[in-house]
Design a protein around this motif. Structure first.
Motif: not given
Length: 183
Positions: A76-80, A85-86, A101-104
């Motif tokens: 889970v990639a949560t920070t910008e 980088i993904g 990639f969960p969006w806010q």
């Protein structure tokens, strides 16, 4: 939503940021080619040169066309920075793994394949956990922007070809804690 243009402002900011990052990257490369060693520092000053590891993982399930549950372990990639980088520089991705990639807030998701060495399937997921759209077998290293068809709460990157192999399609249900259908 911008009333004048009807466009999603967060998406517009991401495009502008992507262009800015790309422009700075070109500037840094040109400066290095000319022998200039000092370039203005900024968020993109440090080039991304290797894969990221150690992101938190969780279980995610997609109920496919035939009602069969397909299970994945996703980072889970949560920070910008994590999202920037993904899956760059990964040499492989197991068939039962991926990156979420969960969006806010729900938005039109825009992705690219810069520095991504392997083809991916990008699954765009609405807030209710249904699949909005899928980009199959995306092209490694491509700078072409890949967009969801509508506003989504997250983007899931999987091994290229896995959605076709496992009969995953638009409208299928994704079960994960980020979505209203999650557990």
């Amino acid at each position: 939503m911008d009333e004048m243009t009807g466009r999603n402002r967060p998406a517009k900011r991401r495009r502008a940021r992507a262009r800015s990052v790309l422009a700075r990257s070109v500037l840094v490369r040109c400066a290095m080619a000319l022998g200039v060693t000092a370039v203005a520092a900024g968020p993109a000053a440090a080039a991304i040169t290797q894969a990221q590891h150690g992101l938190p993982t969780e279980k995610l399930t997609i109920i496919n066309q035939k009602g069969k549950p397909i299970h994945f372990t996703v980072e889970v990639a949560t920070t910008e920075k994590q999202q920037e980088i993904g899956l760059m520089f990964r040499k492989n991705l197991a068939a039962d793994h991926g990156m979420l990639f969960p969006w806010q807030a729900p938005q039109v998701s825009e992705m690219w394949m810069k520095n991504t060495l392997i083809p991916l399937d990008m699954v765009f997921i609405r807030a209710d956990g249904t699949i909005d759209s899928i980009a199959q077998d995306t092209v490694p290293h491509s700078l072409r922007i890949i967009r969801s068809h509508g506003k989504v709460a997250a983007t899931l990157e999987l091994q290229g070809g896995i959605t076709a192999k496992d009969d995953i399609d638009v409208g299928n249900k994704v079960i994960a804690k980020q979505f209203s259908s999650g557990q």
